[in-house]
Design an enzyme around this catalytic site. Structure first.
Site, PDB file in Angstrom:
ATOM      1  N   CYS A  56      57.769 -42.280  97.082  1.00  0.00           N
ATOM      2  CA  CYS A  56      56.390 -41.603  97.007  1.00  0.00           C
ATOM      3  C   CYS A  56      55.289 -42.371  97.047  1.00  0.00           C
ATOM      4  O   CYS A  56      54.079 -42.294  97.045  1.00  0.00           O
ATOM      5  CB  CYS A  56      56.343 -40.485  96.044  1.00  0.00           C
ATOM      6  SG  CYS A  56      57.610 -39.279  96.157  1.00  0.00           S
TER       7      CYS A  56
ATOM      8  N   HIS B 237      49.090 -39.108  94.591  1.00  0.00           N
ATOM      9  CA  HIS B 237      50.435 -38.617  95.286  1.00  0.00           C
ATOM     10  C   HIS B 237      50.396 -37.202  94.657  1.00  0.00           C
ATOM     11  O   HIS B 237      50.405 -36.753  93.653  1.00  0.00           O
ATOM     12  CB  HIS B 237      51.728 -39.404  94.818  1.00  0.00           C
ATOM     13  CG  HIS B 237      52.921 -38.763  95.017  1.00  0.00           C
ATOM     14  ND1 HIS B 237      53.161 -38.259  96.290  1.00  0.00           N
ATOM     15  CD2 HIS B 237      53.827 -38.620  94.253  1.00  0.00           C
ATOM     16  CE1 HIS B 237      54.567 -37.664  96.194  1.00  0.00           C
ATOM     17  NE2 HIS B 237      54.834 -37.789  95.003  1.00  0.00           N
TER      18      HIS B 237
ATOM     19  N   ASN C 280      55.642 -31.619  97.918  1.00  0.00           N
ATOM     20  CA  ASN C 280      55.724 -33.125  97.773  1.00  0.00           C
ATOM     21  C   ASN C 280      56.252 -33.497  98.949  1.00  0.00           C
ATOM     22  O   ASN C 280      57.280 -33.390  99.477  1.00  0.00           O
ATOM     23  CB  ASN C 280      56.694 -33.519  96.675  1.00  0.00           C
ATOM     24  CG  ASN C 280      56.592 -34.761  96.179  1.00  0.00           C
ATOM     25  OD1 ASN C 280      56.264 -35.749  96.837  1.00  0.00           O
ATOM     26  ND2 ASN C 280      57.049 -35.052  95.081  1.00  0.00           N
TER      27      ASN C 280
HETATM   28  O1  UT7 Z   1      57.138 -37.885  93.702  1.00  0.00           O
HETATM   29  C1  UT7 Z   1      57.727 -37.396  92.441  1.00  0.00           C
HETATM   30  C2  UT7 Z   1      58.818 -36.562  92.662  1.00  0.00           C
HETATM   31  N1  UT7 Z   1      59.000 -35.617  91.538  1.00  0.00           N
HETATM   32  C3  UT7 Z   1      58.251 -35.045  90.613  1.00  0.00           C
HETATM   33  O2  UT7 Z   1      57.016 -34.928  90.616  1.00  0.00           O
HETATM   34  C4  UT7 Z   1      59.013 -34.011  89.614  1.00  0.00           C
HETATM   35  C5  UT7 Z   1      58.086 -34.168  88.334  1.00  0.00           C
HETATM   36  N2  UT7 Z   1      58.669 -32.999  87.469  1.00  0.00           N
HETATM   37  C6  UT7 Z   1      58.442 -31.830  87.529  1.00  0.00           C
HETATM   38  O3  UT7 Z   1      57.488 -31.530  88.433  1.00  0.00           O
HETATM   39  C7  UT7 Z   1      58.874 -30.770  86.465  1.00  0.00           C
HETATM   40  O4  UT7 Z   1      59.913 -31.437  85.683  1.00  0.00           O
HETATM   41  C8  UT7 Z   1      59.586 -29.645  87.422  1.00  0.00           C
HETATM   42  C9  UT7 Z   1      58.845 -28.702  88.086  1.00  0.00           C
HETATM   43  C10 UT7 Z   1      60.781 -30.320  88.379  1.00  0.00           C
HETATM   44  C11 UT7 Z   1      60.584 -28.800  86.450  1.00  0.00           C
HETATM   45  O5  UT7 Z   1      59.512 -28.342  85.577  1.00  0.00           O
HETATM   46  P1  UT7 Z   1      59.723 -28.212  84.101  1.00  0.00           P
HETATM   47  O6  UT7 Z   1      58.737 -27.480  83.287  1.00  0.00           O
HETATM   48  O7  UT7 Z   1      59.906 -29.897  83.646  1.00  0.00           O
HETATM   49  O8  UT7 Z   1      61.022 -27.389  83.879  1.00  0.00           O
HETATM   50  P2  UT7 Z   1      62.377 -27.821  83.095  1.00  0.00           P
HETATM   51  O9  UT7 Z   1      63.189 -28.860  84.004  1.00  0.00           O
HETATM   52  O10 UT7 Z   1      62.232 -28.006  81.677  1.00  0.00           O
HETATM   53  O11 UT7 Z   1      63.146 -26.482  83.346  1.00  0.00           O
HETATM   54  C12 UT7 Z   1      62.971 -25.299  82.470  1.00  0.00           C
HETATM   55  C13 UT7 Z   1      63.609 -24.069  83.170  1.00  0.00           C
HETATM   56  C14 UT7 Z   1      65.254 -24.561  83.095  1.00  0.00           C
HETATM   57  O12 UT7 Z   1      66.057 -23.619  82.728  1.00  0.00           O
HETATM   58  P3  UT7 Z   1      66.652 -23.471  81.035  1.00  0.00           P
HETATM   59  O13 UT7 Z   1      67.494 -24.687  81.068  1.00  0.00           O
HETATM   60  O14 UT7 Z   1      65.254 -23.467  80.298  1.00  0.00           O
HETATM   61  O15 UT7 Z   1      67.222 -22.278  81.184  1.00  0.00           O
HETATM   62  C15 UT7 Z   1      65.659 -24.904  84.532  1.00  0.00           C
HETATM   63  O16 UT7 Z   1      66.791 -24.828  84.813  1.00  0.00           O
HETATM   64  O17 UT7 Z   1      63.481 -23.717  84.605  1.00  0.00           O
HETATM   65  C16 UT7 Z   1      64.629 -23.842  85.045  1.00  0.00           C
HETATM   66  N3  UT7 Z   1      64.204 -24.056  86.540  1.00  0.00           N
HETATM   67  C17 UT7 Z   1      63.969 -23.176  87.451  1.00  0.00           C
HETATM   68  N4  UT7 Z   1      63.723 -21.895  87.238  1.00  0.00           N
HETATM   69  C18 UT7 Z   1      63.421 -21.004  88.370  1.00  0.00           C
HETATM   70  C19 UT7 Z   1      64.341 -25.324  87.098  1.00  0.00           C
HETATM   71  N5  UT7 Z   1      63.856 -24.942  88.599  1.00  0.00           N
HETATM   72  C20 UT7 Z   1      63.622 -23.635  88.648  1.00  0.00           C
HETATM   73  C21 UT7 Z   1      63.232 -23.038  89.742  1.00  0.00           C
HETATM   74  N6  UT7 Z   1      63.179 -21.689  89.354  1.00  0.00           N
HETATM   75  N7  UT7 Z   1      62.915 -23.394  90.977  1.00  0.00           N
END
Ligand code: UT7
Length: 322
Positions: A116, A249, A279
């Site tokens: 990225c 980005h 993204n």
């Molecule tokens: O170019 C760089 C590329 N990467 C990025 O920019 C990603 C950077 N990270 C992020 O954007 C965020 O960390 C995410 C969007 C990936 C995730 O958001 P978060 O607020 O950090 O959520 P989390 O990983 O703490 O997950 C919270 C909950 C989890 O469930 P439990 O364990 O609390 O029951 C996940 O399993 O949300 C769940 N979850 C979802 N739920 C519904 C993860 N993905 C999804 C989804 N729909 N698509």
């Protein structure tokens, strides 16, 4: 003294936008439109058909950038493509793009792989070529088909990414132009965002799909985006208040908002396009730039801060007068 300026921008998104609800239904994901919008800001993405490769997206974006620059493809004497989803292992996507554009002047063409951060890496490299006096007009492209490396069963990653391309034409000029660039990498963080495998002779070796520790990436991204922004501002002896537009980005609106806040840049000065295309990795910064130029928001003479962060880990920034 030779300087480098952006003389034209272009971008391209394949096909019709695919909404969160359509994606969720198509892949039977345990997710919701509300969750995706609240956690990422993403409302839709574009996905290229299987017969469309990064070089095809790059071609469309490049044609638009070349037209905007008021030159012809034959005037280009350097082609650099940032991509982590190249058409082939080799030749480079840049060489394929050079051929598709009908450039026959022997201009060097090569890919840059910094995920990225790839576009900022490519821009910085091309700037150095131009300022050295060896080249006069560079085509710098970010092009990706991340849909090819997504695990459609992993709701934590597959909803985040999209396909697309963005391009700029860089030209030698008397006044800046690009004021400062900074590039960094720290391979010790390779495990938090990677595609740790590949297909070899029809056999899958390792895990050939994108894997990510989202929270670790989030924290790392906000920290280094603020640091590298200060680095280029210091190098150019400018302050954050002098920035007209922050164009980071496009990964997640929460990362963009946190970065702008950390830099003391008002949210209204931060370009956000991630809601429309997800993204798109190396393509996201030139896509956001071109969209803002064509919408009349980014104007000639304004000061822009472009910055990216991605797998590797890699990160970098470019400060420029548009
Ligand atoms: O170019 C760089 C590329 N990467 C990025 O920019 C990603 C950077 N990270 C992020 O954007 C965020 O960390 C995410 C969007 C990936 C995730 O958001 P978060 O607020 O950090 O959520 P989390 O990983 O703490 O997950 C919270 C909950 C989890 O469930 P439990 O364990 O609390 O029951 C996940 O399993 O949300 C769940 N979850 C979802 N739920 C519904 C993860 N993905 C999804 C989804 N729909 N698509």
């Amino acid at each position: 003294m030779i300087h480098t300026r952006i003389s034209g921008t272009g971008s391209y998104l394949p096909g019709e936008p695919i909404s969160n609800d359509t994606l969720i239904a198509a892949h039977k994901l345990d997710s919701s439109n509300d969750w995706i919008i609240e956690r990422t800001g993403i409302r839709q993405r574009h996905l290229a058909p299987v017969n469309v490769a990064s070089s095809d997206l790059a071609l469309e974006a490049s044609r638009r950038a070349i037209e905007a620059a008021g030159i012809s493809a034959a005037d280009i004497d350097l082609v650099v493509v940032a991509t982590s989803t190249p058409d082939y292992i080799f030749p480079s996507t840049a060489a394929l793009l050079q051929h598709k554009l009908g450039i026959t002047n022997g201009a060097p063409a090569f890919d840059v792989q910094a995920v990225c951060s790839g576009f900022v890496y490519a821009l910085s490299i091309a700037d150095k070529f131009i300022r050295s006096g060896s080249h006069k007009r560079a085509l710098v492209v970010g092009a990706e088909v991340f849909s090819r490396i997504l695990d459609w069963k992993d709701r934590g990653t597959c909803v985040l990414f999209g396909d697309g391309a963005g391009a700029v034409v860089l030209e030698a000029c008397d006044a800046p132009g690009i004021l400062a660039t900074a590039l960094h990498a720290d391979g010790s963080h390779h495990g938090i965002l990677s595609v740790p495998g590949h297909v070899c002779g029809g056999t899958v070796i390792g895990d050939p799909l994108l894997r990510m520790d989202g929270q670790a990436v989030f924290k790392f991204a906000v920290r280094v985006l603020a640091e590298v922004a200060h680095e280029v501002l210091d190098a150019a002896k400018l302050t954050a208040e002098q920035i007209d537009w922050l164009i980071p980005h496009q990964a997640n609106v929460r990362i963009l908002a946190a970065t702008a806040k950390k830099l003391g840049i008002p949210a209204e000065k931060c370009i956000v396009t991630v809601e429309n295309h997800g993204n798109t990795s190396a393509a996201s910064i030139p896509l956001a730039l071109d969209e803002s130029v064509r919408a009349g928001r980014v104007k000639r003479g304004q000061t822009l801060l472009l910055e990216g962060v991605g797998g590797g880990f890699t990160w970098g920034a470019a400060l420029l007068k548009f």
